[in-house]
Every structure is written in structure tokens, then in C-alpha cells.
Design a protein around this motif. Structure first.
Motif, PDB file in Angstrom:
ATOM      1  N   ASP A  46       0.824  -1.209   0.000  1.00  0.00           N
ATOM      2  CA  ASP A  46       0.000   0.000   0.000  1.00  0.00           C
ATOM      3  C   ASP A  46       0.858   1.259   0.000  1.00  0.00           C
ATOM      4  N   ASP A  47       2.158   1.116   0.281  1.00  0.00           N
ATOM      5  CA  ASP A  47       3.067   2.247   0.429  1.00  0.00           C
ATOM      6  C   ASP A  47       3.746   2.592  -0.900  1.00  0.00           C
ATOM      7  N   VAL A  48       3.667   3.836  -1.328  1.00  0.00           N
ATOM      8  CA  VAL A  48       4.218   4.237  -2.628  1.00  0.00           C
ATOM      9  C   VAL A  48       5.736   4.058  -2.687  1.00  0.00           C
ATOM     10  N   VAL A  49       6.442   4.301  -1.593  1.00  0.00           N
ATOM     11  CA  VAL A  49       7.901   4.145  -1.599  1.00  0.00           C
ATOM     12  C   VAL A  49       8.266   2.669  -1.762  1.00  0.00           C
ATOM     13  N   GLU A  50       7.568   1.797  -1.051  1.00  0.00           N
ATOM     14  CA  GLU A  50       7.801   0.358  -1.216  1.00  0.00           C
ATOM     15  C   GLU A  50       7.462  -0.085  -2.627  1.00  0.00           C
ATOM     16  N   GLN A  51       6.420   0.489  -3.212  1.00  0.00           N
ATOM     17  CA  GLN A  51       6.088   0.172  -4.592  1.00  0.00           C
ATOM     18  C   GLN A  51       7.208   0.621  -5.525  1.00  0.00           C
ATOM     19  N   ALA A  52       7.752   1.807  -5.304  1.00  0.00           N
ATOM     20  CA  ALA A  52       8.853   2.294  -6.144  1.00  0.00           C
ATOM     21  C   ALA A  52      10.056   1.362  -6.041  1.00  0.00           C
ATOM     22  N   GLU A  53      10.364   0.908  -4.822  1.00  0.00           N
ATOM     23  CA  GLU A  53      11.478  -0.029  -4.643  1.00  0.00           C
ATOM     24  C   GLU A  53      11.238  -1.316  -5.415  1.00  0.00           C
ATOM     25  N   GLN A  54      10.007  -1.835  -5.367  1.00  0.00           N
ATOM     26  CA  GLN A  54       9.680  -3.070  -6.087  1.00  0.00           C
ATOM     27  C   GLN A  54       9.709  -2.836  -7.596  1.00  0.00           C
ATOM     28  N   CYS A  55       9.222  -1.675  -8.049  1.00  0.00           N
ATOM     29  CA  CYS A  55       9.319  -1.342  -9.477  1.00  0.00           C
ATOM     30  C   CYS A  55      10.767  -1.470  -9.939  1.00  0.00           C
ATOM     31  N   LEU A  56      11.663  -0.890  -9.164  1.00  0.00           N
ATOM     32  CA  LEU A  56      13.074  -0.880  -9.553  1.00  0.00           C
ATOM     33  C   LEU A  56      13.694  -2.270  -9.481  1.00  0.00           C
ATOM     34  N   ARG A  57      13.259  -3.099  -8.539  1.00  0.00           N
ATOM     35  CA  ARG A  57      13.738  -4.496  -8.522  1.00  0.00           C
ATOM     36  C   ARG A  57      13.271  -5.214  -9.782  1.00  0.00           C
ATOM     37  N   ASN A  58      12.003  -5.013 -10.159  1.00  0.00           N
ATOM     38  CA  ASN A  58      11.465  -5.651 -11.367  1.00  0.00           C
ATOM     39  C   ASN A  58      12.196  -5.164 -12.613  1.00  0.00           C
ATOM     40  N   ILE A  59      12.428  -3.857 -12.691  1.00  0.00           N
ATOM     41  CA  ILE A  59      13.137  -3.280 -13.837  1.00  0.00           C
ATOM     42  C   ILE A  59      14.584  -3.768 -13.864  1.00  0.00           C
ATOM     43  N   GLY A  60      15.239  -3.787 -12.710  1.00  0.00           N
ATOM     44  CA  GLY A  60      16.614  -4.254 -12.634  1.00  0.00           C
ATOM     45  C   GLY A  60      16.761  -5.681 -13.130  1.00  0.00           C
ATOM     46  N   ALA A  61      15.803  -6.546 -12.783  1.00  0.00           N
ATOM     47  CA  ALA A  61      15.841  -7.936 -13.246  1.00  0.00           C
ATOM     48  C   ALA A  61      15.705  -8.005 -14.765  1.00  0.00           C
ATOM     49  N   ALA A  62      14.815  -7.198 -15.337  1.00  0.00           N
ATOM     50  CA  ALA A  62      14.641  -7.190 -16.792  1.00  0.00           C
ATOM     51  C   ALA A  62      15.894  -6.665 -17.491  1.00  0.00           C
ATOM     52  N   LEU A  63      16.473  -5.595 -16.952  1.00  0.00           N
ATOM     53  CA  LEU A  63      17.694  -5.043 -17.544  1.00  0.00           C
ATOM     54  C   LEU A  63      18.828  -6.061 -17.487  1.00  0.00           C
ATOM     55  N   ALA A  64      18.970  -6.748 -16.354  1.00  0.00           N
ATOM     56  CA  ALA A  64      20.032  -7.750 -16.218  1.00  0.00           C
ATOM     57  C   ALA A  64      19.855  -8.866 -17.237  1.00  0.00           C
ATOM     58  N   GLU A  65      18.618  -9.319 -17.413  1.00  0.00           N
ATOM     59  CA  GLU A  65      18.365 -10.370 -18.401  1.00  0.00           C
ATOM     60  C   GLU A  65      18.675  -9.887 -19.814  1.00  0.00           C
ATOM     61  N   ALA A  66      18.536  -8.595 -20.041  1.00  0.00           N
ATOM     62  CA  ALA A  66      18.831  -8.015 -21.357  1.00  0.00           C
ATOM     63  C   ALA A  66      20.326  -7.769 -21.556  1.00  0.00           C
ATOM     64  N   GLY A  67      21.107  -7.920 -20.490  1.00  0.00           N
ATOM     65  CA  GLY A  67      22.549  -7.728 -20.603  1.00  0.00           C
ATOM     66  C   GLY A  67      23.008  -6.313 -20.321  1.00  0.00           C
ATOM     67  N   CYS A  68      22.258  -5.597 -19.485  1.00  0.00           N
ATOM     68  CA  CYS A  68      22.657  -4.240 -19.116  1.00  0.00           C
ATOM     69  C   CYS A  68      22.174  -3.946 -17.702  1.00  0.00           C
ATOM     70  N   GLY A  69      22.247  -2.698 -17.302  1.00  0.00           N
ATOM     71  CA  GLY A  69      21.836  -2.329 -15.958  1.00  0.00           C
ATOM     72  C   GLY A  69      21.369  -0.895 -15.907  1.00  0.00           C
ATOM     73  N   PHE A  70      21.160  -0.394 -14.698  1.00  0.00           N
ATOM     74  CA  PHE A  70      20.676   0.977 -14.530  1.00  0.00           C
ATOM     75  C   PHE A  70      21.652   2.000 -15.117  1.00  0.00           C
ATOM     76  N   ALA A  71      22.933   1.704 -15.136  1.00  0.00           N
ATOM     77  CA  ALA A  71      23.921   2.630 -15.703  1.00  0.00           C
ATOM     78  C   ALA A  71      23.710   2.843 -17.197  1.00  0.00           C
ATOM     79  N   ASP A  72      22.955   1.956 -17.838  1.00  0.00           N
ATOM     80  CA  ASP A  72      22.706   2.047 -19.275  1.00  0.00           C
ATOM     81  C   ASP A  72      21.396   2.752 -19.614  1.00  0.00           C
ATOM     82  N   VAL A  73      20.633   3.154 -18.605  1.00  0.00           N
ATOM     83  CA  VAL A  73      19.331   3.794 -18.834  1.00  0.00           C
ATOM     84  C   VAL A  73      19.548   5.206 -19.366  1.00  0.00           C
ATOM     85  N   VAL A  74      18.873   5.513 -20.477  1.00  0.00           N
ATOM     86  CA  VAL A  74      18.972   6.845 -21.080  1.00  0.00           C
ATOM     87  C   VAL A  74      17.678   7.644 -20.929  1.00  0.00           C
TER      88      VAL A  74
END
Length: 134
Positions: A46-74
Motif C-alpha cells: 500500500d506504500d508508494v515508496v515500497e512500490q517504487a522499490e519493487q518497481c526498480l527491482r522488477n526493472i533491474g531484473a529485466a535489464l540484467a536479463e537483457a545484458g545491461c543495468g541501470f547505468a545504461d538507462v537513457v
């Protein structure tokens, strides 16, 4: 022909709606709008900050599977139903993007499920395999 492949994140929404968590198209990685659902349990805080953290975990997993990371986000796009929920998320967002400084937009809009308080979408460019650091 550039590589094109879909990355699935395990969300039931991917199957129900017909989309992928991310699509790798050559050097580019397009990550779909990602919410704070824990896709393993299909639960959401129910907490927006916890949701943001989970969003970033989900995104991080997708980026890793794609062969990149947050440093590659434009490019990053933040979507929130309530404008006042954005600022409390800044410290969490800064941890991933503070050094990267991608182009960013925040939009106030309705989301697909009333439990969703933030959705984050990113575009990343995979670096050449020529030894550039990630």
C-alpha cells in the motif's frame, strides 16, 4: 538483422494483456511500464515508496536479463495517479539514477489498477562488447 527478443517478468498481466516486460531490439532495451507488484506472489504494498522499490527491482531484473543495468538507462518515465506521491520516492529513485542522470519525465495519470501508486518505464542502450564498463 538486429537481435529482437522479448523478456518476460512473470506477471500474469503479460499473458492477459499480451506484452513483454521488456523488448531487446539490437542495442536498445525498452522496459514496459512496471508497477510495484511482486510478480512471484502477485502482491503489492500500500506504500508508494515500497512500490517504487519493487518497481526498480522488477526493472533491474529485466535489464540484467537483457545484458545491461541501470547505468545504461537513457530515458525514464514516472507515472503516478497522485502528484504528491512523487517526492517521497525521490531517495529511492536517486539510488538508481542519481549518477546516471537519464532524461526523465513525471506524468500524473490514472493507472490500470487502483492499488498501483507508481509505474516506471525505462529505455536503455546496451554498451558495445568492446570492453566499456557497465
Amino acid at each position: 538483422m538486429p537481435e529482437r527478443r522479448a523478456i518476460l517478468g512473470g506477471s500474469v498481466f503479460e499473458e492477459q494483456i499480451g506484452y513483454a516486460r521488456a523488448v531487446v531490439d539490437g542495442d536498445w532495451v525498452h522496459v514496459s511500464g512496471t508497477t510495484g507488484f511482486d510478480y512471484g506472489s502477485m502482491t503489492i504494498s500500500d506504500d508508494v515508496v515500497e512500490q517504487a522499490e519493487q518497481c526498480l527491482r522488477n526493472i533491474g531484473a529485466a535489464l540484467a536479463e537483457a545484458g545491461c543495468g541501470f547505468a545504461d538507462v537513457v530515458r525514464v518515465r514516472y507515472l503516478l495517479p497522485e502528484r504528491e506521491d512523487f517526492e517521497p520516492c525521490w531517495p529511492v529513485l536517486r539510488r538508481c539514477f542519481g549518477e546516471v542522470r537519464p532524461a526523465a519525465t513525471m506524468m500524473v495519470c490514472g493507472l490500470a489498477d487502483p492499488r498501483m501508486k507508481i509505474e516506471i518505464e525505462v529505455y536503455a542502450r546496451r554498451r558495445a562488447a568492446s570492453g566499456q564498463s557497465r
